[in-house]
Write a protein that holds these residues in place. Structure first.
Motif, PDB file in Angstrom:
ATOM      1  N   LEU A   5      67.463   6.067  16.869  1.00 11.09           N
ATOM      2  CA  LEU A   5      68.961   6.216  17.092  1.00 11.09           C
ATOM      3  C   LEU A   5      68.999   7.434  18.120  1.00 11.09           C
ATOM      4  CD1 LEU A   5      70.325   5.774  13.549  1.00 11.09           C
ATOM      5  CD2 LEU A   5      70.440   4.131  15.458  1.00 11.09           C
ATOM      6  N   CYS A   6      68.316   8.448  17.962  1.00 10.53           N
ATOM      7  CA  CYS A   6      68.574   9.644  18.740  1.00 10.53           C
ATOM      8  C   CYS A   6      68.121   9.302  20.265  1.00 10.53           C
ATOM      9  CB  CYS A   6      67.697  10.928  18.524  1.00 10.53           C
ATOM     10  SG  CYS A   6      68.268  11.402  16.646  1.00 10.53           S
ATOM     11  N   GLU A   7      67.042   8.409  20.382  1.00 10.94           N
ATOM     12  CA  GLU A   7      66.416   8.005  21.750  1.00 10.94           C
ATOM     13  C   GLU A   7      67.426   7.121  22.437  1.00 10.94           C
ATOM     14  OE1 GLU A   7      62.504   6.587  23.589  1.00 10.94           O
ATOM     15  OE2 GLU A   7      62.302   7.832  21.814  1.00 10.94           O
ATOM     16  N   MET A   8      68.085   6.259  21.689  1.00 13.77           N
ATOM     17  CA  MET A   8      69.025   5.122  22.070  1.00 13.77           C
ATOM     18  C   MET A   8      70.424   5.916  22.474  1.00 13.77           C
ATOM     19  SD  MET A   8      70.027   1.774  20.156  1.00 13.77           S
ATOM     20  CE  MET A   8      71.353   2.496  19.108  1.00 13.77           C
ATOM     21  N   ALA A   9      70.840   6.963  21.832  1.00  6.43           N
ATOM     22  CA  ALA A   9      71.995   7.615  22.469  1.00  6.43           C
ATOM     23  C   ALA A   9      71.882   8.209  23.761  1.00  6.43           C
ATOM     24  CB  ALA A   9      72.346   8.656  21.221  1.00  6.43           C
ATOM     25  N   VAL A  10      70.471   8.747  24.027  1.00  9.92           N
ATOM     26  CA  VAL A  10      70.425   9.147  25.465  1.00  9.92           C
ATOM     27  C   VAL A  10      70.436   8.081  26.367  1.00  9.92           C
ATOM     28  CG1 VAL A  10      68.542  10.572  27.033  1.00  9.92           C
ATOM     29  CG2 VAL A  10      69.126  11.381  24.577  1.00  9.92           C
ATOM     30  N   HIS A  11      69.395   7.151  26.210  1.00 12.67           N
ATOM     31  CA  HIS A  11      69.332   6.152  27.009  1.00 12.67           C
ATOM     32  C   HIS A  11      70.958   5.336  27.554  1.00 12.67           C
ATOM     33  CE1 HIS A  11      67.703   2.403  28.942  1.00 12.67           C
ATOM     34  NE2 HIS A  11      68.752   1.581  28.126  1.00 12.67           N
ATOM     35  N   PRO A  46      76.519  11.527  24.196  1.00 17.67           N
ATOM     36  CA  PRO A  46      76.095  13.103  23.971  1.00 17.67           C
ATOM     37  C   PRO A  46      74.716  12.668  22.971  1.00 17.67           C
ATOM     38  CG  PRO A  46      78.166  12.467  23.584  1.00 17.67           C
ATOM     39  CD  PRO A  46      77.695  10.936  23.862  1.00 17.67           C
ATOM     40  N   PRO A  47      73.861  13.685  23.102  1.00 18.95           N
ATOM     41  CA  PRO A  47      72.432  13.854  22.352  1.00 18.95           C
ATOM     42  C   PRO A  47      73.091  13.774  20.852  1.00 18.95           C
ATOM     43  CG  PRO A  47      72.413  15.270  23.967  1.00 18.95           C
ATOM     44  CD  PRO A  47      73.719  14.910  24.164  1.00 18.95           C
ATOM     45  N   LEU A  48      72.197  12.882  20.092  1.00 20.79           N
ATOM     46  CA  LEU A  48      72.329  12.825  18.713  1.00 20.79           C
ATOM     47  C   LEU A  48      71.900  13.755  17.862  1.00 20.79           C
ATOM     48  CD1 LEU A  48      74.064  11.060  16.409  1.00 20.79           C
ATOM     49  CD2 LEU A  48      72.107   9.482  16.619  1.00 20.79           C
ATOM     50  N   ALA A  49      72.260  14.792  16.971  1.00 23.88           N
ATOM     51  CA  ALA A  49      71.537  15.413  16.169  1.00 23.88           C
ATOM     52  C   ALA A  49      70.726  14.899  15.325  1.00 23.88           C
ATOM     53  CB  ALA A  49      72.693  16.346  15.259  1.00 23.88           C
ATOM     54  N   ALA A  50      69.426  15.163  15.224  1.00 24.88           N
ATOM     55  CA  ALA A  50      68.506  14.634  14.426  1.00 24.88           C
ATOM     56  C   ALA A  50      68.865  14.483  12.829  1.00 24.88           C
ATOM     57  CB  ALA A  50      67.048  15.198  14.246  1.00 24.88           C
ATOM     58  N   ASP A  51      69.285  15.472  12.418  1.00 23.94           N
ATOM     59  CA  ASP A  51      69.767  15.447  10.769  1.00 23.94           C
ATOM     60  C   ASP A  51      70.679  14.489  10.619  1.00 23.94           C
ATOM     61  OD1 ASP A  51      71.517  17.185  12.289  1.00 23.94           O
ATOM     62  OD2 ASP A  51      71.893  18.266  10.452  1.00 23.94           O
ATOM     63  N   ALA A  67      72.620   9.311   8.236  1.00 27.45           N
ATOM     64  CA  ALA A  67      73.068   8.055   8.554  1.00 27.45           C
ATOM     65  C   ALA A  67      72.133   6.859   8.277  1.00 27.45           C
ATOM     66  CB  ALA A  67      73.713   7.680  10.073  1.00 27.45           C
ATOM     67  N   ALA A  68      70.951   7.019   8.826  1.00 27.54           N
ATOM     68  CA  ALA A  68      69.743   5.851   8.711  1.00 27.54           C
ATOM     69  C   ALA A  68      69.600   5.805   7.117  1.00 27.54           C
ATOM     70  CB  ALA A  68      68.393   6.347   9.262  1.00 27.54           C
ATOM     71  N   ARG A  69      69.540   6.912   6.212  1.00 27.08           N
ATOM     72  CA  ARG A  69      69.220   6.710   5.035  1.00 27.08           C
ATOM     73  C   ARG A  69      70.427   5.893   4.030  1.00 27.08           C
ATOM     74  NH1 ARG A  69      67.073  12.837   4.307  1.00 27.08           N
ATOM     75  NH2 ARG A  69      64.829  12.222   4.545  1.00 27.08           N
ATOM     76  N   LYS A  70      71.717   6.338   4.655  1.00 28.58           N
ATOM     77  CA  LYS A  70      72.824   5.780   4.048  1.00 28.58           C
ATOM     78  C   LYS A  70      72.808   4.221   4.628  1.00 28.58           C
ATOM     79  CE  LYS A  70      77.867   5.582   3.938  1.00 28.58           C
ATOM     80  NZ  LYS A  70      79.095   5.811   4.185  1.00 28.58           N
ATOM     81  N   TRP A  71      72.777   3.816   5.670  1.00 27.73           N
ATOM     82  CA  TRP A  71      72.655   2.613   6.011  1.00 27.73           C
ATOM     83  C   TRP A  71      71.526   1.589   5.325  1.00 27.73           C
ATOM     84  CZ3 TRP A  71      73.215   3.868  11.689  1.00 27.73           C
ATOM     85  CH2 TRP A  71      74.350   4.479  12.003  1.00 27.73           C
ATOM     86  N   LEU A  72      70.347   2.260   5.199  1.00 27.98           N
ATOM     87  CA  LEU A  72      69.325   1.536   4.983  1.00 27.98           C
ATOM     88  C   LEU A  72      69.442   1.569   3.152  1.00 27.98           C
ATOM     89  CD1 LEU A  72      66.278   2.596   6.957  1.00 27.98           C
ATOM     90  CD2 LEU A  72      67.468   0.452   7.092  1.00 27.98           C
ATOM     91  N   GLY A  73      69.919   2.276   2.654  1.00 26.98           N
ATOM     92  CA  GLY A  73      70.258   2.485   1.074  1.00 26.98           C
ATOM     93  C   GLY A  73      71.210   1.753   0.493  1.00 26.98           C
ATOM     94  N   GLU A  74      72.426   1.744   1.223  1.00 24.33           N
ATOM     95  CA  GLU A  74      73.595   1.283   0.568  1.00 24.33           C
ATOM     96  C   GLU A  74      73.919  -0.111   1.052  1.00 24.33           C
ATOM     97  OE1 GLU A  74      76.734   3.918   1.205  1.00 24.33           O
ATOM     98  OE2 GLU A  74      75.749   5.582   0.065  1.00 24.33           O
ATOM     99  N   GLU A  75      73.538  -0.122   2.329  1.00 27.64           N
ATOM    100  CA  GLU A  75      73.997  -1.603   2.896  1.00 27.64           C
ATOM    101  C   GLU A  75      72.962  -2.759   3.080  1.00 27.64           C
ATOM    102  OE1 GLU A  75      76.079  -0.515   6.609  1.00 27.64           O
ATOM    103  OE2 GLU A  75      77.261   1.128   5.450  1.00 27.64           O
ATOM    104  N   SER A  76      71.791  -2.223   3.364  1.00 30.60           N
ATOM    105  CA  SER A  76      70.836  -3.261   3.699  1.00 30.60           C
ATOM    106  C   SER A  76      70.434  -4.157   2.540  1.00 30.60           C
ATOM    107  CB  SER A  76      69.790  -2.723   4.212  1.00 30.60           C
ATOM    108  OG  SER A  76      69.887  -2.271   5.691  1.00 30.60           O
ATOM    109  N   PRO A  77      70.711  -3.836   1.331  1.00 26.89           N
ATOM    110  CA  PRO A  77      70.253  -5.102   0.214  1.00 26.89           C
ATOM    111  C   PRO A  77      70.826  -6.041   0.480  1.00 26.89           C
ATOM    112  CG  PRO A  77      70.468  -2.671  -0.619  1.00 26.89           C
ATOM    113  CD  PRO A  77      70.983  -2.639   0.641  1.00 26.89           C
TER     114      PRO A  77
END
Length: 160
Positions: A20-26, A30-35, A40-50
């Motif tokens: 996601l960070c690399e994609m934002a630049v591409h 604006p650069p996306l803060a790693a934290d 966001a990745a933890r939330k999306w993968l934990g709450e939504e992906s099931p």
């Protein structure tokens, strides 16, 4: 080079955040803060992906090298679901090495196995590489629909 593609799980949050960070630049954002990306990745993968998978990740030699962000939409009148490809991103160092094709192949296989009739997608009009890639795959430029967006102030102004 062999490309391994699979649906992202909660254990892939860091790999997804890196992409996601690399994609934002591409995509000239604006650069996306790693934290923030990791949260966001933890939330999306934990709450939504099931309920539905949302991210396919491609790995080359064990390193995350590409990502596809998708949503599955339920039927309209024809009762055929579709997979909407929101983003397809491949790291620069493995572009033109089959990673994008492997991701699309993985999604197409998923569609065939689950009775999903098509993949819809968009790309930026300035992204000539993506346009050439999708043309080579046989994607049709679909002139019957207009891509619109409600965001920012317009989204806030819509009342129920």
């Amino acid at each position: 080079m062999p490309v391994d593609v699979r649906w992202a799980t909660t254990g892939d949050a860091m790999a997804l955040a890196d992409m996601l960070c690399e994609m934002a630049v591409h995509y000239r954002q604006p650069p996306l803060a790693a934290d923030r990306a990791l949260s966001a990745a933890r939330k999306w993968l934990g709450e939504e992906s099931p309920a539905y998978p949302h991210f396919a990740l491609a790995f080359v030699a064990g390193e995350v090298s590409g990502l596809a962000s998708v949503a599955i939409a339920h039927p309209g009148i024809d009762l055929e679901r579709l997979l909407f490809l929101k983003d397809l991103f491949v790291r620069d160092k493995v572009r033109n090495a089959g990673v994008g094709r492997a991701l699309i192949g993985f999604l197409a296989d998923h569609c065939r196995r689950h009775g999903i009739g098509r993949i819809d997608l968009t790309t930026e009009d300035w992204n000539e590489g993506a346009l050439r890639f999708y043309d080579r795959l046989g994607a049709e430029r679909h002139g019957q629909k207009v891509f619109l967006r409600l965001s920012g102030e317009a989204l806030k102004a819509v009342k129920s």
